[in-house]
Motif scaffolding. Structure first.
Motif, PDB file in Angstrom:
ATOM      1  N   PHE A 171      25.928  18.886  47.943  1.00  0.00           N
ATOM      2  CA  PHE A 171      27.374  19.011  47.761  1.00  0.00           C
ATOM      3  C   PHE A 171      27.820  20.397  48.201  1.00  0.00           C
ATOM      4  CE2 PHE A 171      31.187  20.116  45.335  1.00  0.00           C
ATOM      5  CZ  PHE A 171      32.003  19.018  45.608  1.00  0.00           C
ATOM      6  N   VAL A 172      28.794  20.437  49.109  1.00  0.00           N
ATOM      7  CA  VAL A 172      29.324  21.702  49.619  1.00  0.00           C
ATOM      8  C   VAL A 172      30.836  21.703  49.416  1.00  0.00           C
ATOM      9  CG1 VAL A 172      29.665  23.149  51.644  1.00  0.00           C
ATOM     10  CG2 VAL A 172      27.499  21.938  51.333  1.00  0.00           C
ATOM     11  N   SER A 173      31.375  22.792  48.868  1.00  0.00           N
ATOM     12  CA  SER A 173      32.807  22.888  48.637  1.00  0.00           C
ATOM     13  C   SER A 173      33.319  24.237  49.125  1.00  0.00           C
ATOM     14  CB  SER A 173      33.134  22.723  47.146  1.00  0.00           C
ATOM     15  OG  SER A 173      34.527  22.871  46.921  1.00  0.00           O
ATOM     16  N   LEU A 174      34.303  24.193  50.019  1.00  0.00           N
ATOM     17  CA  LEU A 174      34.978  25.403  50.496  1.00  0.00           C
ATOM     18  C   LEU A 174      36.476  25.175  50.318  1.00  0.00           C
ATOM     19  CD1 LEU A 174      32.939  26.213  53.737  1.00  0.00           C
ATOM     20  CD2 LEU A 174      32.883  27.447  51.570  1.00  0.00           C
ATOM     21  N   PRO A 175      37.055  25.691  49.254  1.00  0.00           N
ATOM     22  CA  PRO A 175      38.440  25.355  48.878  1.00  0.00           C
ATOM     23  C   PRO A 175      39.508  25.865  49.817  1.00  0.00           C
ATOM     24  CG  PRO A 175      37.580  27.087  47.453  1.00  0.00           C
ATOM     25  CD  PRO A 175      36.420  26.597  48.274  1.00  0.00           C
ATOM     26  N   SER A 176      39.218  26.895  50.640  1.00  0.00           N
ATOM     27  CA  SER A 176      40.244  27.480  51.508  1.00  0.00           C
ATOM     28  C   SER A 176      40.052  27.141  52.983  1.00  0.00           C
ATOM     29  CB  SER A 176      40.270  29.012  51.346  1.00  0.00           C
ATOM     30  OG  SER A 176      40.530  29.388  50.009  1.00  0.00           O
ATOM     31  N   LEU A 196      15.554  10.716  52.401  1.00  0.00           N
ATOM     32  CA  LEU A 196      16.811  10.998  53.082  1.00  0.00           C
ATOM     33  C   LEU A 196      17.892  11.340  52.062  1.00  0.00           C
ATOM     34  CD1 LEU A 196      16.793   8.195  55.788  1.00  0.00           C
ATOM     35  CD2 LEU A 196      16.177  10.590  56.047  1.00  0.00           C
ATOM     36  N   LYS A 197      18.803  12.208  52.480  1.00  0.00           N
ATOM     37  CA  LYS A 197      19.766  12.767  51.547  1.00  0.00           C
ATOM     38  C   LYS A 197      21.179  12.318  51.883  1.00  0.00           C
ATOM     39  CE  LYS A 197      20.020  15.923  48.152  1.00  0.00           C
ATOM     40  NZ  LYS A 197      19.190  15.919  46.957  1.00  0.00           N
ATOM     41  N   GLU A 198      21.989  12.161  50.843  1.00  0.00           N
ATOM     42  CA  GLU A 198      23.412  11.915  51.009  1.00  0.00           C
ATOM     43  C   GLU A 198      24.150  13.232  50.805  1.00  0.00           C
ATOM     44  OE1 GLU A 198      24.525   8.869  48.318  1.00  0.00           O
ATOM     45  OE2 GLU A 198      23.394   7.296  49.367  1.00  0.00           O
ATOM     46  N   LEU A 199      24.970  13.605  51.787  1.00  0.00           N
ATOM     47  CA  LEU A 199      25.636  14.907  51.784  1.00  0.00           C
ATOM     48  C   LEU A 199      27.141  14.709  51.637  1.00  0.00           C
ATOM     49  CD1 LEU A 199      25.650  18.004  52.282  1.00  0.00           C
ATOM     50  CD2 LEU A 199      25.689  17.504  54.724  1.00  0.00           C
ATOM     51  N   THR A 200      27.740  15.479  50.719  1.00  0.00           N
ATOM     52  CA  THR A 200      29.189  15.446  50.516  1.00  0.00           C
ATOM     53  C   THR A 200      29.788  16.807  50.830  1.00  0.00           C
ATOM     54  OG1 THR A 200      29.031  13.755  48.779  1.00  0.00           O
ATOM     55  CG2 THR A 200      31.058  15.055  48.871  1.00  0.00           C
ATOM     56  N   LEU A 201      30.793  16.818  51.715  1.00  0.00           N
ATOM     57  CA  LEU A 201      31.491  18.044  52.082  1.00  0.00           C
ATOM     58  C   LEU A 201      32.910  17.960  51.528  1.00  0.00           C
ATOM     59  CD1 LEU A 201      30.395  18.227  55.838  1.00  0.00           C
ATOM     60  CD2 LEU A 201      29.257  19.254  53.866  1.00  0.00           C
ATOM     61  N   HIS A 202      33.257  18.870  50.632  1.00  0.00           N
ATOM     62  CA  HIS A 202      34.565  18.852  49.975  1.00  0.00           C
ATOM     63  C   HIS A 202      35.399  20.016  50.498  1.00  0.00           C
ATOM     64  CE1 HIS A 202      37.589  18.209  46.906  1.00  0.00           C
ATOM     65  NE2 HIS A 202      37.486  19.476  46.542  1.00  0.00           N
ATOM     66  N   PHE A 203      36.320  19.718  51.416  1.00  0.00           N
ATOM     67  CA  PHE A 203      37.171  20.729  52.035  1.00  0.00           C
ATOM     68  C   PHE A 203      38.631  20.302  51.871  1.00  0.00           C
ATOM     69  CE2 PHE A 203      33.419  21.012  55.176  1.00  0.00           C
ATOM     70  CZ  PHE A 203      32.703  21.831  54.315  1.00  0.00           C
ATOM     71  N   TRP A 216      21.248  16.541  62.275  1.00  0.00           N
ATOM     72  CA  TRP A 216      21.255  16.398  60.827  1.00  0.00           C
ATOM     73  C   TRP A 216      19.915  15.817  60.403  1.00  0.00           C
ATOM     74  CZ3 TRP A 216      25.754  18.146  58.517  1.00  0.00           C
ATOM     75  CH2 TRP A 216      26.830  18.361  59.378  1.00  0.00           C
ATOM     76  N   SER A 217      19.005  16.699  60.076  1.00  0.00           N
ATOM     77  CA  SER A 217      17.645  16.275  59.745  1.00  0.00           C
ATOM     78  C   SER A 217      17.548  15.981  58.248  1.00  0.00           C
ATOM     79  CB  SER A 217      16.656  17.381  60.133  1.00  0.00           C
ATOM     80  OG  SER A 217      15.344  17.037  59.789  1.00  0.00           O
ATOM     81  N   GLY A 218      17.030  14.794  57.938  1.00  0.00           N
ATOM     82  CA  GLY A 218      16.875  14.423  56.533  1.00  0.00           C
ATOM     83  C   GLY A 218      18.169  14.040  55.855  1.00  0.00           C
ATOM     84  N   VAL A 219      19.231  13.794  56.642  1.00  0.00           N
ATOM     85  CA  VAL A 219      20.526  13.419  56.075  1.00  0.00           C
ATOM     86  C   VAL A 219      20.830  11.975  56.471  1.00  0.00           C
ATOM     87  CG1 VAL A 219      22.992  13.902  56.038  1.00  0.00           C
ATOM     88  CG2 VAL A 219      21.360  15.791  56.162  1.00  0.00           C
TER      89      VAL A 219
END
Length: 458
Positions: A171-176, A196-203, A216-219
């Motif tokens: 999980f990655v979050s960059l609010p600005s 394998l991984k599930e990736l969430t990007l919160h922008f 995207w390795s392993g995603v």
């Protein structure tokens, strides 16, 4: 009014020797210096004692390794040390609490850890914009990069051969963040090699998302939560590892661009309520998928763009043309908003089917396939020929029989046509070009109201 009154007061004139800039407040001078490269800003420290440390107040940092004491006679290690010491020293002495922008251009540096260290330093200064271009490999720590609440723009451009790596959490979050552009980076999941991984990007403020030649390795899947997102551009190289599912949780995407190889497994998901006005698809077939598999993949992309006003579809494959297969456009409704269509190289049958699904088309740009046995019969005249089609451009015209046949079909049936153009290869013998033009003039005798243009392409 008396001569001494404020209304007629003569402005004071500065003597030629006055230093107006030095009289400004130091933060203002620091802001002015931010418009120079950092090397030039530091050079002002020799002007006077007051200027010695003013450069430390700059809010924009710009480093270009070839600008810093580079000489062909310097050894690689010597040059690396000179530049690295310069950048590190500048960052240590910086006094600005906030960095507006950090620009870094790397051609020669060989130690992959330097960039990560410098990024860590500027991220601690609440940096707003980061632009990094590197021809050399680097290892970037994701922890500070993906935890910076002030970051508004992130552009990382690496060459594919340099194996630049970023390890990402789930999980990655960059609010600005409003702009994200990533090129030539391998993203590795924290998951183990066999999971394998599930990736969430919160922008939440992101408006522009572009990834070029990223692996995207392993995603397994990526979910991008970006409710304000407007522009999506994804370019995949022929050897890239791509996630099986890419989901955009965004309702306001207006520009969608995909360039890459056919994937039998990848699925791109968008919210149901979309406002896409422009779609560009440049598709390759390096893995020799069948034409049926190609259309299955294209069907997924075209289904996202039924409300687009602009559509460009270009297909490139060795010894395979984009021809019709059974039910290849079934389930895709008419492109009722389409005003501009760019297709190539396609057979006449595919071209006609797209025209039949574009009743409001105004501009057509096309390139026809090398050989075409499907274009013999144009029995149905599309609705756009009768009411809206005004411009037709043959982007690469070779004077083949099936091209001439389609040109004749257009000129005889497009009732509101205003302009048609033909582009010939620049190095084609002029005698052949003149012969092709004469054939076209013969079928344009009855089209006196249509402007005809000829041009060349390389």
């Amino acid at each position: 009014m008396q001569s001494g009154s404020c209304g007629n007061e003569t402005p004071k004139r500065h003597d030629e020797g006055d230093d107006m800039i030095s009289n400004l407040p130091e933060p203002v001078i620091g802001h002015i210096l931010s418009f120079l490269s950092t090397k030039q800003a530091i050079a002002t420290s020799v002007l006077s004692k007051r200027w010695k440390y003013i450069w430390t107040l700059v809010t924009k940092l710009s480093f270009y390794d070839r600008e810093c004491s580079y000489h062909p006679c310097n050894s690689s290690n010597k040059f690396t040390n000179l530049f690295s010491d310069f950048v590190s020293s500048a960052l240590i002495h910086l006094n600005s609490p906030i960095i507006q922008e950090f620009d870094l251009v790397i051609h020669e540096i060989s130690d992959p850890y330097y960039i990560s260290q410098w990024l860590y330093t500027v991220l601690q200064r609440r940096v707003k914009k980061i632009n990094v271009y590197s021809l050399k490999p680097c290892i970037i720590s994701s922890s500070p990069l993906f935890e910076c609440p002030t970051l508004e723009k992130l552009v990382l451009t690496m060459t594919r051969c340099c194996c630049s790596n970023i390890k990402v959490p789930s999980f990655v979050s960059l609010p600005s963040l409003t702009v994200l552009k990533l090129t030539g980076i391998t993203f590795t999941s924290y998951a183990s090699a066999n999971k394998l991984k599930e990736l969430t990007l919160h922008f939440p403020l992101l408006r522009e998302y572009k990834t070029h030649d990223c692996t995207w390795s392993g995603v397994k899947s990526i979910t991008l939560e970006a409710p304000l997102l407007e522009t999506v551009e994804t370019l995949y190289g022929d050897c890239d590892s791509t996630p099986e599912i890419v989901k955009f949780c965004a309702s306001y995407i207006t520009n969608l661009s995909f360039r890459g190889d056919v994937s039998s497994s990848q699925t791109i998901l968008l919210d149901d309520d979309q406002h896409i006005t422009s779609t560009s698809i440049l598709l390759f077939n390096q893995n020799n998928y069948s034409l049926e598999e190609v259309w299955i993949f294209l069907h997924r992309l075209l289904s996202l763009s039924i409300n687009a006003k602009y559509l460009k579809l270009y297909y490139s494959a060795h010894q395979q043309r984009l021809a019709r297969v059974e039910h290849y456009l079934d389930g895709i409704p008419a492109f009722r908003m389409m005003g501009h269509l760019h297709l190539g190289p396609v057979t006449g049958a595919v071209l006609l089917d797209f025209l039949l699904k574009s009743p409001c088309l105004k501009t057509l740009v096309l390139q026809m396939a090398d050989d075409d046995v499907e274009s013999d019969n144009y029995a149905i005249v599309p609705d756009c020929f009768l009411s809206t089609l005004k411009v037709v451009k043959f982007a690469k015209y070779f004077d083949r029989e099936h091209e001439l046949r389609f040109a004749k079909f257009v000129l005889e049936n497009a009732k509101v046509l205003e302009k048609v153009s033909f582009s010939f290869h620049k190095q084609r013998p002029w005698t052949e070009v003149d012969e092709a033009k004469e054939k076209l003039r013969l079928i344009m005798i009855s089209c006196s109201t249509v402007t005809v243009e000829f041009s060349a392409w390389n």
